[in-house]
Write a protein that holds these residues in place. Structure first.
Motif, PDB file in Angstrom:
ATOM      1  N   ALA A 261     -59.492  35.688  30.848  1.00  0.00           N
ATOM      2  CA  ALA A 261     -59.377  34.851  29.559  1.00  0.00           C
ATOM      3  C   ALA A 261     -60.358  33.701  29.726  1.00  0.00           C
ATOM      4  O   ALA A 261     -61.179  32.990  28.776  1.00  0.00           O
ATOM      5  N   ILE A 262     -60.130  32.683  30.869  1.00  0.00           N
ATOM      6  CA  ILE A 262     -61.115  31.430  31.095  1.00  0.00           C
ATOM      7  C   ILE A 262     -62.573  31.669  31.230  1.00  0.00           C
ATOM      8  O   ILE A 262     -63.340  31.257  30.935  1.00  0.00           O
ATOM      9  N   LEU A 263     -62.829  32.973  32.122  1.00  0.00           N
ATOM     10  CA  LEU A 263     -63.916  33.282  32.262  1.00  0.00           C
ATOM     11  C   LEU A 263     -64.623  33.905  31.030  1.00  0.00           C
ATOM     12  O   LEU A 263     -66.009  33.364  30.878  1.00  0.00           O
ATOM     13  N   ASP A 264     -64.022  34.489  29.942  1.00  0.00           N
ATOM     14  CA  ASP A 264     -64.754  34.937  28.845  1.00  0.00           C
ATOM     15  C   ASP A 264     -64.622  33.703  27.730  1.00  0.00           C
ATOM     16  O   ASP A 264     -65.854  33.650  27.437  1.00  0.00           O
ATOM     17  N   GLN A 265     -63.817  32.919  27.934  1.00  0.00           N
ATOM     18  CA  GLN A 265     -63.926  31.703  27.028  1.00  0.00           C
ATOM     19  C   GLN A 265     -64.907  30.647  27.213  1.00  0.00           C
ATOM     20  O   GLN A 265     -65.545  30.368  26.434  1.00  0.00           O
ATOM     21  N   ARG A 266     -65.148  30.271  28.657  1.00  0.00           N
ATOM     22  CA  ARG A 266     -66.040  29.273  29.012  1.00  0.00           C
ATOM     23  C   ARG A 266     -67.555  29.865  29.347  1.00  0.00           C
ATOM     24  O   ARG A 266     -68.468  28.981  29.181  1.00  0.00           O
ATOM     25  N   PHE A 267     -67.666  31.342  29.895  1.00  0.00           N
ATOM     26  CA  PHE A 267     -68.915  31.684  30.331  1.00  0.00           C
ATOM     27  C   PHE A 267     -69.552  33.031  29.878  1.00  0.00           C
ATOM     28  O   PHE A 267     -70.485  33.176  29.461  1.00  0.00           O
ATOM     29  N   LEU A 268     -68.629  33.903  29.652  1.00  0.00           N
ATOM     30  CA  LEU A 268     -69.145  35.161  29.329  1.00  0.00           C
ATOM     31  C   LEU A 268     -69.162  35.720  27.792  1.00  0.00           C
ATOM     32  O   LEU A 268     -70.084  36.474  27.347  1.00  0.00           O
ATOM     33  N   HIS A 269     -68.130  35.273  27.026  1.00  0.00           N
ATOM     34  CA  HIS A 269     -68.151  35.503  25.666  1.00  0.00           C
ATOM     35  C   HIS A 269     -68.190  37.017  25.323  1.00  0.00           C
ATOM     36  O   HIS A 269     -68.764  37.309  24.416  1.00  0.00           O
ATOM     37  N   THR A 270     -67.390  37.938  26.009  1.00  0.00           N
ATOM     38  CA  THR A 270     -67.490  39.345  25.575  1.00  0.00           C
ATOM     39  C   THR A 270     -66.530  39.712  24.570  1.00  0.00           C
ATOM     40  O   THR A 270     -66.550  40.816  23.850  1.00  0.00           O
TER      41      THR A 270
END
Length: 292
Positions: A261-270
């Motif tokens: 969730a933090i990876l997607d929210q801050r960097f990846l947006h998938t």
């Protein structure tokens, strides 16, 4: 008009200090300008052919670029504050030819000398309010120096924790424990320990977002390449017979979802599932994800 120009310079300094605060000390650490610089350098490096060799320099180069940007804008901002009042509001040492130089050049020189806390004294503020402002610039320069050192000392332990987790997952992937081997007290302890390490890395990504832009070297030390195997171990734990192993598997699954969730929210947006986010994370770092 003079005060309008000085206020413009003060606004530039305040903008820099705000970005420094949000990058290093704010609880969510959402630095505006610094984050844009790091993201731009990361995307540029990804498009270059010598990808791994170049991407490995992005993290350190981005930090140097951001610090240089902060220093440049602080010096420029204070120079703009001094500029409209140069040379009339300043005193020059006897025999100095500084007063014969362009006012902007003298302002930049004075700002550089002050922010570096050199205090050469050949140009000194003469008016009362300038005698108060000039030491503030020296204080900001000292703050910038100590903030840079603390930033470096904070980021590298976070990188070490991430790489240690990656190496541990790589070793587990090589040994590939069976579901039966996982279904024991030692297996529960293993899964619980992995959940703790994943939670630490999740906090690191939230607190030190710039750590995302550091390349991890070989596949065995890259979390982007090994995090998929943690999903495999979590599923084996959830399918175990022992309740303590199932609980540890559930905890590890939750920790992995938080990390995704933090990876997607801050960097990846998938906007995808945890597995999809981890696949995007691996691709963004030039890796192939170890599939569960």
């Amino acid at each position: 008009m003079k005060w309008l120009v000085s206020l413009l310079g003060a606004g530039l300094v305040m903008l820099t200090l705000r970005d420094l605060f949000h990058t290093l000390w704010h609880p969510t650490r959402h630095g505006g300008l610094s984050r844009l610089v790091m993201t731009a350098l990361w995307r540029l490096a990804r498009r270059l052919r010598a990808r791994r060799r170049v991407v490995g320099l992005v993290g350190p180069l981005a930090m140097v670029t951001v610090v240089g940007m902060w220093a440049f804008t602080v010096v420029l901002g204070w120079a703009v504050v001094y500029w409209p009042h140069m040379p009339g509001a300043f005193a020059f040492s006897p025999g100095s030819e500084a007063a014969q130089e362009p006012a902007l050049l003298d302002s930049v020189y004075l700002s550089l000398v002050t922010v570096a806390t050199l205090g050469l004294g050949d140009i000194a503020p003469g008016e009362g309010w300038l005698r108060m402002v000039s030491p503030l610039e020296a204080l900001v320069g000292f703050t910038l120096l100590t903030a840079t050192v603390s930033w470096v000392l904070e980021i590298y332990p976070a990188l070490t924790r991430r790489r240690v987790l990656a190496v541990r997952l790589a070793l587990l992937r090589d040994s590939d424990p069976t579901p039966r081997q996982i279904d024991c007290t030692a297996g529960a302890l293993l899964l619980d320990g992995l959940a703790t390490e994943v939670a630490r890395v999740r906090v690191d990504f939230a607190q030190y977002a710039e750590a995302y832009y550091f390349h991890d070297g070989e596949d065995h030390s890259s979390l982007a390449a090994t995090v998929g195997y943690a999903v495999t171990l979590a599923r084996r734990g959830q399918a175990a017979q022992r309740p303590e192993v199932r609980l540890a598997g559930d905890v590890l699954t939750g920790a992995l979802k938080d990390l995704a969730a933090i990876l997607d929210q801050r960097f990846l947006h998938t906007g995808g599932t945890a597995t999809e986010v981890f696949a995007a994370y691996a691709a963004d770092h030039g890796r192939s994800l170890a599939q569960p």
